[in-house]
Design an enzyme around this catalytic site. Structure first.
Site, PDB file in Angstrom:
ATOM      1  N   CYS A 109      25.126 -58.768  32.319  1.00 10.11           N
ATOM      2  CA  CYS A 109      25.602 -59.050  30.951  1.00 10.11           C
ATOM      3  C   CYS A 109      26.563 -60.238  30.901  1.00 10.11           C
ATOM      4  O   CYS A 109      26.891 -60.719  29.822  1.00 10.11           O
ATOM      5  CB  CYS A 109      26.259 -57.815  30.363  1.00 10.11           C
ATOM      6  SG  CYS A 109      25.188 -56.383  30.397  1.00 10.11           S
ATOM      7  N   HIS A 246      30.999 -59.765  24.946  1.00  8.03           N
ATOM      8  CA  HIS A 246      29.739 -59.057  25.222  1.00  8.03           C
ATOM      9  C   HIS A 246      29.755 -57.715  24.473  1.00  8.03           C
ATOM     10  O   HIS A 246      30.741 -56.983  24.495  1.00  8.03           O
ATOM     11  CB  HIS A 246      29.591 -58.843  26.727  1.00  8.03           C
ATOM     12  CG  HIS A 246      28.517 -57.875  27.069  1.00  8.03           C
ATOM     13  ND1 HIS A 246      27.241 -57.990  26.558  1.00  8.03           N
ATOM     14  CD2 HIS A 246      28.516 -56.755  27.840  1.00  8.03           C
ATOM     15  CE1 HIS A 246      26.511 -56.985  27.013  1.00  8.03           C
ATOM     16  NE2 HIS A 246      27.260 -56.220  27.780  1.00  8.03           N
ATOM     17  N   ASN A 276      23.149 -53.197  22.907  1.00 11.57           N
ATOM     18  CA  ASN A 276      23.616 -54.053  23.997  1.00 11.57           C
ATOM     19  C   ASN A 276      22.425 -54.882  24.484  1.00 11.57           C
ATOM     20  O   ASN A 276      21.492 -54.339  25.060  1.00 11.57           O
ATOM     21  CB  ASN A 276      24.153 -53.135  25.108  1.00 11.57           C
ATOM     22  CG  ASN A 276      24.599 -53.891  26.339  1.00 11.57           C
ATOM     23  OD1 ASN A 276      24.319 -55.071  26.505  1.00 11.57           O
ATOM     24  ND2 ASN A 276      25.279 -53.199  27.229  1.00 11.57           N
TER      25      ASN A 276
END
Ligand code: ACO
Length: 319
Positions: A109, A246, A276
């Site tokens: 990520c 993020h 996500n």
């Protein structure tokens, strides 16, 4: 360096928490309260490559730059369509970037931040002038859809930026890794399996996560990384207009905001709509903020990513 344009692309199919509750023992209330996620886009007809190409074409159009002008392409992904050729080479062909060097990086990520840091390093050699960086994932194919503790968290999508070596937008950057704790978030690749060590037919592996360990890592690491880049950039935390983090989980973002002594108004989110999307979450959110006119010339912006590896990255920008 300077960001000249941003673009993003999401799959057409939107899946709500209630939709998921029809397939597994979960609820909108559980997912929404613990994560802030309400909907996510899930690839059906799209692939990591098709989403990437769409996002990159939009970023090139926003930047008013042609594929031929691009001399560097860095794709951040852990879910490319092929082990090889790389996603970046597929993008190169699709946009006609015949003058580009193209390669992928895997930093989970944090991938978009790592791509940004890598492009900055390449620019500093003086050999590259214009880059495309992108974060793109179809993590839905890497989920165990019988494991409700992970599969409800993720979505699919791609975000891209066109960068120029000329400009003073990037004020400070930090990246870090902690492989010692890497196994808290993992997906196995193929095991060694050959004529001399035959394992027979294998099944795919899927994402496995120790959610609480990831939560602690993020809350411990991200405020420190942000403080570091702000010090290096000689920016005060109060001067920052937006912190584009993020989008793993709303609780992580709230904890980071609290530790930095900042209001949640300065931490825009899109995990309610997208879940996500790993390496794609920061550029996708940036694209939405630009479209809404929430980022203007001269604004001080912080980007931060954290994820598998474990890895993290943050940067301070003056738009
Ligand atoms: N629906 C309903 N119940 C669930 C679900 C679900 N989808 N998933 C788990 N549960 C249950 C568990 O089975 C458990 O039940 P039990 O008490 O009867 O055993 C209970 O909920 C609590 O489970 P925990 O795993 O302890 O839940 P926790 O409070 O830790 O929340 C979460 C899980 C949201 C993942 C949390 O740990 C977290 O926010 N972690 C951060 C990790 C993260 O965001 N990862 C994203 C990917 S990594 C990245 O992007 C960096």
């Amino acid at each position: 360096m300077k960001i000249l344009g941003i673009g993003s692309a999401l799959p057409k199919k939107v899946v709500s928490n209630d939709d998921l509750a029809e397939y597994m023992d979960t609820s909108d209330e559980w997912i929404r309260e613990r994560t802030g996620i309400v909907n996510r886009h899930i690839a059906v007809d799209e692939t990591t490559t098709s989403l990437s190409v769409e996002a990159v074409k939009r970023a090139l159009a926003a930047a008013k730059v042609s594929g031929e002008e691009i001399d560097l392409i860095i794709a951040a992904t852990v879910s490319s369509d092929y082990i090889y050729p790389t996603l970046s080479c597929e993008v190169q062909a699709a946009i006609g970037a015949k003058n580009a060097t193209a390669f992928d990086i895997g930093a989970g990520c944090s991938g978009f931040l790592f791509a940004l840091g890598t492009a900055d390093g390449y620019f500093r050699t003086g050999r590259y002038k214009k880059a495309v960086i992108l974060g793109a994932e179809t993590l839905s194919k890497m989920m165990d859809w019988t494991d409700r503790s992970t599969c409800v968290l993720f979505g699919d999508g791609a975000g891209a930026a066109v960068l120029s070596a000329e400009g003073e937008q990037l004020k400070a950057m930090t990246q870090g890794s902690n492989g010692f704790e890497g196994m808290v978030l993992k997906c196995n690749n193929r095991p060694v399996n050959n004529l001399f060590r035959p394992l027979g037919p294998q099944t795919y592996s899927f994402t496995e996560m120790n959610g609480q360990a990831v939560y602690k890592f993020a809350v411990r690491t991200v405020p420190g990384a942000i403080t570091k880049v702000l010090e290096e950039a000689h920016m005060s935390v109060d001067e920052v207009k937006l912190f584009v983090l993020h989008q793993a989980n709303k609780r992580i973002i709230e904890a980071v905001a609290k530790r930095l002594g900042q209001s949640m108004d300065k931490f825009p989110t899109n995990m309610e709509k997208c879940g996500n999307i790993s390496a794609a979450s920061v550029p996708t959110l940036l694209d939405q903020l630009l479209e809404e006119g929430r980022i203007q010339a001269g604004d001080k912006i912080v980007l931060a990513g954290f994820g598998a590896g474990l890895t993290w990255g943050a940067c301070a920008l003056e738009w």
